[in-house]
Motif scaffolding. Sequence first.
Motif, short mmCIF file in Angstrom:
data_model
loop_
_atom_site.label_atom_id
_atom_site.label_comp_id
_atom_site.label_asym_id
_atom_site.label_seq_id
_atom_site.Cartn_x
_atom_site.Cartn_y
_atom_site.Cartn_z
N ILE A 189 83.90 77.40 -0.07
CA ILE A 189 84.19 78.61 0.71
C ILE A 189 83.57 79.83 0.06
O ILE A 189 82.92 80.66 0.71
CB ILE A 189 85.72 78.80 0.85
N ASN A 190 83.72 79.95 -1.26
CA ASN A 190 83.23 81.12 -1.99
C ASN A 190 81.71 81.20 -2.05
O ASN A 190 81.15 82.23 -2.43
CB ASN A 190 83.81 81.15 -3.40
N SER A 191 81.03 80.10 -1.68
CA SER A 191 79.57 80.12 -1.67
C SER A 191 79.01 80.86 -0.45
O SER A 191 77.81 81.09 -0.37
CB SER A 191 79.02 78.70 -1.70
N THR A 192 79.87 81.23 0.49
CA THR A 192 79.44 81.92 1.70
C THR A 192 79.80 83.40 1.63
O THR A 192 80.67 83.82 0.87
CB THR A 192 80.09 81.31 2.95
N ASN A 215 82.70 83.59 7.94
CA ASN A 215 82.34 82.28 7.40
C ASN A 215 83.55 81.64 6.73
O ASN A 215 84.34 82.32 6.08
CB ASN A 215 81.23 82.41 6.36
N LEU A 216 83.70 80.34 6.92
CA LEU A 216 84.63 79.54 6.13
C LEU A 216 83.86 78.65 5.16
O LEU A 216 84.19 78.56 3.98
CB LEU A 216 85.50 78.66 7.04
N TRP A 219 78.57 75.91 7.13
CA TRP A 219 78.21 75.41 8.46
C TRP A 219 79.29 75.67 9.50
O TRP A 219 79.17 75.23 10.63
CB TRP A 219 77.94 73.90 8.39
N THR A 220 80.36 76.38 9.14
CA THR A 220 81.41 76.65 10.11
C THR A 220 82.19 77.89 9.68
O THR A 220 82.08 78.38 8.55
CB THR A 220 82.37 75.45 10.25
N GLY A 221 82.99 78.41 10.62
CA GLY A 221 83.80 79.59 10.33
C GLY A 221 84.80 79.82 11.44
O GLY A 221 85.05 78.94 12.25
N ILE A 222 85.36 81.03 11.49
CA ILE A 222 86.31 81.36 12.55
C ILE A 222 85.85 82.59 13.31
O ILE A 222 85.14 83.45 12.78
CB ILE A 222 87.74 81.60 12.01
N LYS A 223 86.23 82.63 14.59
CA LYS A 223 86.04 83.82 15.42
C LYS A 223 87.41 84.36 15.76
O LYS A 223 88.28 83.64 16.25
CB LYS A 223 85.28 83.46 16.70
N THR A 243 87.68 78.08 15.58
CA THR A 243 86.51 77.76 14.78
C THR A 243 85.24 77.82 15.60
O THR A 243 85.24 77.62 16.81
CB THR A 243 86.64 76.35 14.16
N TRP A 244 84.14 78.12 14.94
CA TRP A 244 82.80 78.00 15.50
C TRP A 244 81.99 77.07 14.59
O TRP A 244 82.36 76.80 13.46
CB TRP A 244 82.11 79.36 15.62
#
Length: 311
Positions: A189-192, A215-216, A219-223, A243-244
């Motif tokens: 997570i912290n790499s984003t 970002n989460l 390659w994914t995250g939340i809206k 999620t997106w």
Amino acid sequence: MSITTTGKSVTFSPDLNNINLERLTNSDQLLTVIPLVNNLKDTSSRILLVKVNNEIKSVIFNMISNSSSNSEHFTGKIIITDLNGVFITGFSVKDGILLAKLKKKAPTNTTNKTITIDGVEFEELNEVVITNNYQKGPGKLTLLTLFDSLLEGGGGQYDGINWGYENNGGGGSSSSSTIVSESDLRAKINSTSPAAFEIESLTQPNQVLSTTKFNLLPWTGIKVLIVQNEGNTYTIQTVSSNTWGMNAGYTWTQDAFNQKTNGNITTVLITGTLTYNAGIQGIGNFNSTTILFQININKTNGQILSGQRLP
């Protein structure tokens, strides 16, 4: 899992210790790949997973190689099935290039012939010579080809997204995706970037709908969607998040939100849980961590000013 066809049984055992998240070309998203150990000669099998519109799409991707080929690229047959072994699509391949598409033969009054691979019989498939629109170079297949009719809407957002199926015995280049502890998950997570992006607002009669993304993982995250009612100032009615991206194996749950106002700035704090499941159908290792997001809103116009994923 075991698949039976014409009285013969093919046994597939998921290798949950070697799950990979493999890169898709022309995309920052990844494909979840679970190797399958099977009892077929010259056959490599794996489960492929993507999450589209909050629904996991899955197929089994089988590569049946021609053992007499000396090419650096794959030669043989690709057969794609669902998790129960029901045929979806397939191809004849030479030197990494698709030559013909495999289709089920139409029923006839005579007994269908079968093909036998290592003593296991399969219904014979027709080969139809194709104009190759399914790949961009040897050893690559488009995402639409892999998941066929499972991806609604055809092209558009999936155009140009390819998977290198030859690398690592059938997958693309993999990310450093092994997550065996909460600290591994937190490090990923912290790499984003923690900053909010794609901040937008839509004004409606007596309401403002404000959205932003976070970002989460790479390659994914939340809206986040914040609905505000208009008055002397804007007041928050609801806060929701979804999620997106491609996040098979990962689950985001929004646990709570709260707000506080200082002058003309309303600060929203969203608390949620990200869970990684290194397995399928509930079998495997689970690791989870709590994540906190902060969003600052101008209460005089309902516009999002900034947002941050907190450490």
